[in-house]
Design an enzyme around this catalytic site. Structure first.
Site, PDB file in Angstrom:
ATOM      1  N   HIS A  56      -3.135  11.845 -34.459  1.00  0.00           N
ATOM      2  CA  HIS A  56      -4.407  11.117 -34.431  1.00  0.00           C
ATOM      3  C   HIS A  56      -4.934  11.163 -35.865  1.00  0.00           C
ATOM      4  CE1 HIS A  56      -4.151  12.921 -30.370  1.00  0.00           C
ATOM      5  NE2 HIS A  56      -4.879  11.916 -29.944  1.00  0.00           N
ATOM      6  N   ASP A  59      -6.281  14.495 -36.672  1.00  0.00           N
ATOM      7  CA  ASP A  59      -5.365  15.653 -36.704  1.00  0.00           C
ATOM      8  C   ASP A  59      -4.916  15.859 -38.146  1.00  0.00           C
ATOM      9  OD1 ASP A  59      -5.387  15.634 -33.914  1.00  0.00           O
ATOM     10  OD2 ASP A  59      -3.489  14.522 -33.780  1.00  0.00           O
ATOM     11  N   MET A  90       4.634   7.266 -34.619  1.00  0.00           N
ATOM     12  CA  MET A  90       3.472   6.810 -33.849  1.00  0.00           C
ATOM     13  C   MET A  90       2.206   7.447 -34.391  1.00  0.00           C
ATOM     14  SD  MET A  90       1.222   8.101 -31.341  1.00  0.00           S
ATOM     15  CE  MET A  90       1.647   8.955 -29.827  1.00  0.00           C
ATOM     16  N   GLU A 183      -2.215   3.758 -23.057  1.00  0.00           N
ATOM     17  CA  GLU A 183      -1.901   4.957 -22.260  1.00  0.00           C
ATOM     18  C   GLU A 183      -2.956   5.139 -21.176  1.00  0.00           C
ATOM     19  OE1 GLU A 183      -1.187   8.468 -24.597  1.00  0.00           O
ATOM     20  OE2 GLU A 183      -1.504   9.792 -22.893  1.00  0.00           O
ATOM     21  N   LYS A 185      -4.847   6.948 -17.912  1.00  0.00           N
ATOM     22  CA  LYS A 185      -5.136   8.275 -17.351  1.00  0.00           C
ATOM     23  C   LYS A 185      -6.294   8.087 -16.367  1.00  0.00           C
ATOM     24  CE  LYS A 185      -5.883  13.080 -18.717  1.00  0.00           C
ATOM     25  NZ  LYS A 185      -6.266  14.030 -19.783  1.00  0.00           N
ATOM     26  N   GLU A 219       2.416   8.432 -19.249  1.00  0.00           N
ATOM     27  CA  GLU A 219       2.566   9.892 -19.365  1.00  0.00           C
ATOM     28  C   GLU A 219       2.750  10.495 -17.981  1.00  0.00           C
ATOM     29  OE1 GLU A 219       0.068  12.161 -22.038  1.00  0.00           O
ATOM     30  OE2 GLU A 219      -0.277  13.667 -20.484  1.00  0.00           O
ATOM     31  N   HIS A 222      -0.298  12.027 -16.258  1.00  0.00           N
ATOM     32  CA  HIS A 222      -1.396  11.130 -15.895  1.00  0.00           C
ATOM     33  C   HIS A 222      -1.124  10.408 -14.590  1.00  0.00           C
ATOM     34  CE1 HIS A 222      -2.645  10.961 -20.418  1.00  0.00           C
ATOM     35  NE2 HIS A 222      -2.637  12.174 -19.908  1.00  0.00           N
ATOM     36  N   ASP A 247       5.198   9.398 -22.961  1.00  0.00           N
ATOM     37  CA  ASP A 247       4.702  10.764 -23.151  1.00  0.00           C
ATOM     38  C   ASP A 247       5.295  11.638 -22.049  1.00  0.00           C
ATOM     39  OD1 ASP A 247       3.238  10.188 -25.378  1.00  0.00           O
ATOM     40  OD2 ASP A 247       1.265  10.550 -24.482  1.00  0.00           O
ATOM     41  N   ASP A 257      -5.701  18.428 -15.555  1.00  0.00           N
ATOM     42  CA  ASP A 257      -4.697  18.011 -16.550  1.00  0.00           C
ATOM     43  C   ASP A 257      -4.026  19.246 -17.172  1.00  0.00           C
ATOM     44  OD1 ASP A 257      -3.307  16.681 -18.518  1.00  0.00           O
ATOM     45  OD2 ASP A 257      -5.068  16.235 -19.739  1.00  0.00           O
ATOM     46  N   ASP A 259      -0.723  19.452 -18.825  1.00  0.00           N
ATOM     47  CA  ASP A 259       0.125  19.316 -20.029  1.00  0.00           C
ATOM     48  C   ASP A 259       1.269  20.321 -20.078  1.00  0.00           C
ATOM     49  OD1 ASP A 259      -0.993  17.100 -21.262  1.00  0.00           O
ATOM     50  OD2 ASP A 259      -2.541  18.274 -22.268  1.00  0.00           O
ATOM     51  N   ASP A 289       4.212  15.176 -24.991  1.00  0.00           N
ATOM     52  CA  ASP A 289       2.750  15.336 -25.092  1.00  0.00           C
ATOM     53  C   ASP A 289       2.317  16.461 -24.163  1.00  0.00           C
ATOM     54  OD1 ASP A 289       0.192  15.042 -25.846  1.00  0.00           O
ATOM     55  OD2 ASP A 289      -0.183  13.177 -24.771  1.00  0.00           O
TER      56      ASP A 289
HETATM   57  C1  GCO Z   1      -4.481  13.571 -23.006  1.00  0.00           C
HETATM   58  C2  GCO Z   1      -3.675  12.442 -23.628  1.00  0.00           C
HETATM   59  C3  GCO Z   1      -3.624  12.515 -25.113  1.00  0.00           C
HETATM   60  C4  GCO Z   1      -3.093  11.234 -25.714  1.00  0.00           C
HETATM   61  C5  GCO Z   1      -3.271  11.266 -27.169  1.00  0.00           C
HETATM   62  C6  GCO Z   1      -2.676  10.081 -27.853  1.00  0.00           C
HETATM   63  O1  GCO Z   1      -4.331  13.759 -21.807  1.00  0.00           O
HETATM   64  O2  GCO Z   1      -5.259  14.210 -23.696  1.00  0.00           O
HETATM   65  O3  GCO Z   1      -2.394  12.476 -23.089  1.00  0.00           O
HETATM   66  O4  GCO Z   1      -2.865  13.620 -25.510  1.00  0.00           O
HETATM   67  O5  GCO Z   1      -1.742  11.042 -25.415  1.00  0.00           O
HETATM   68  O6  GCO Z   1      -4.637  11.347 -27.438  1.00  0.00           O
HETATM   69  O7  GCO Z   1      -3.457   9.000 -27.653  1.00  0.00           O
HETATM   70 MN    MN Z   2      -0.593  11.489 -23.749  1.00  0.00          MN
HETATM   71 MN    MN Z   3      -2.306  13.770 -21.272  1.00  0.00          MN
END
Ligand code: GCO
Ligand code: MN
Ligand code: MN
Length: 390
Positions: A56, A59, A90, A183, A185, A219, A222, A247, A257, A259, A289
């Protein structure tokens, strides 16, 4: 033939925010020291076999950094990329952390916020282009609502559309190579996020000025948070030519969430996902991700990154094993497929086809009695996944 060592050809990528995640969660402070962007790149170099590192805007360059700080970070990061051979495939914009985005970015009710969000994204596009990024992800983390009285969702989507149209034109006019990947979610951080599933994104794309420039970045977590079959969402995106990026992570159904490391929660889903990507020759980036557990130290973060790629490679091997398995092949060949001449009638409509179809006589009970050995098929699949190969 099926070496488990990842190479650049695998197109495995990580984000500055994933391996660099310091272990903060909504209930607790970081458990690991923050890493500078160059340090994350060096860590990925140490992991080995990684193709690229994504970021990002903030980041890489903190939102309030001055020119001198930004230049020093860029210099160090470029040096680390050169040392490790990593590229930046990306980039994306952080439109969720700063309080200015507390009620959305592109879809905010406040025209100042909307304009700032588009400006910030233009700058993120400029930044990413300097590193040669060709995929621009748009994840609308704060685009949504808790209070439906606060926003007209039709107008919110109009604003979203205008912002993306503007940014596609900006990218084209600057001759950037970007393809934009939306993306989805369903929630977190908002109570309800707009474009909650990959299917919603696919439908939305066709309302844009440049639909050919825009695809999706599905993802695992998500779609699982929405209780959906990720493999089916990815299949629809692939079929539509819209799988621009993916992702990979994992997620228990019905939880916050998480991850999780790819393949660590739902192995069978991960297997069919890898099978789908491999059999349809997906050639884009495979971005992990996810982040290491809060308990992890630096060595365990390295183990997490290696494990993510290794699981993919193991599943690739399992896909080959599964496809060649005589029992699987026998069971697949036993699936009744009916009279192929009937399909020819359905390929396209004509009055003749309709007449011939109307005349057909079907014996429903015979057709319904054709055996389907799906229990056996699934059991054999599980046995291969469990490592029983004979
Ligand atoms: C999340 C998202 C993020 C995005 C990222 C790229 O659940 O926080 O998956 O990780 O993928 O912000 O846009
Ligand atoms: Mn993501
Ligand atoms: Mn995510």
């Amino acid at each position: 033939m099926h070496d488990l060592t990842p190479t650049a050809n695998d197109r495995f990528t990580f984000g500055l925010w994933t391996v660099g995640n310091p272990g903060r969660d909504p209930f607790g402070d970081p458990t690991r020291p923050a890493l500078a962007p160059a340090e994350v790149a060096l860590l990925l170099g140490e992991v080995g076999g990684v193709y690229g590192v994504n970021f990002h805007d903030n980041d890489l360059i903190p939102i309030d950094a001055g020119d001198a700080e930004a230049a020093a970070i860029m210099r160090d990061f470029r040096t680390a990329l050169a040392q490790t051979g990593l590229c930046v495939p990306m980039v994306t914009t952080n439109l969720f952390s700063d309080p200015v985005f507390r009620d959305g970015a592109f879809t905010s009710n406040d025209a100042d916020v909307r304009a700032y969000a588009v400006q910030k994204t233009m700058r993120a596009m400029d930044l990413g282009a300097e590193f040669g990024a060709e995929i621009f992800v748009m994840w609308g983390g704060r685009e949504g609502a808790e209070v439906d009285a606060s926003k007209d969702p039709v107008e919110a989507l109009n604003r979203y559309r205008r912002a993306i149209n503007f940014l596609c034109a900006y990218s084209k006019n600057n001759e950037y190579a970007y393809r934009i990947a939306l993306e989805a979610k369903p929630n977190e951080p908002r109570g309800h996020i707009f474009l909650p599933t990959t299917g919603h994104c696919l439908a939305f794309i066709h309302t844009l000025d440049h639909p050919e420039m825009v695809g999706v970045n599905p993802e695992v977590a998500h779609e699982h948070m929405a209780g959906l079959n990720f493999h089916h969402a990815v299949a629809q995106a692939l079929g539509a030519g819209k799988l621009f990026h993916i992702d990979l992570n994992d997620q228990e159904f019905g939880r916050y969430d998480q991850d999780l490391r790819f393949g660590s929660a739902n192995l069978k889903h991960a297997f069919f996902l890898v099978r789908l990507l491999e059999t349809h020759a997906y050639s884009g980036m495979k971005h992990f991700d996810s982040h290491a557990f809060r308990t992890a130290d630096r060595d365990d973060v390295v183990a997490f990154a290696r494990g993510s790629m290794r699981t993919y490679k193991v599943l690739q091997k399992k896909v080959a094993r599964w496809s060649a398995d005589p029992e699987i092949r026998r069971l697949l060949a036993s699936i009744p497929t009916g009279d192929s001449r009937h399909d020819q009638l359905l390929v396209s409509y004509s009055a003749d086809h309709a007449d011939r179809l109307a005349e057909l006589v079907f014996d429903r009970s015979t057709i319904a009695a054709r055996p389907l050995f799906y229990e056996a098929l699934d059991q054999r699949t599980m046995e291969i996944l469990m490592g029983i190969d004979s």
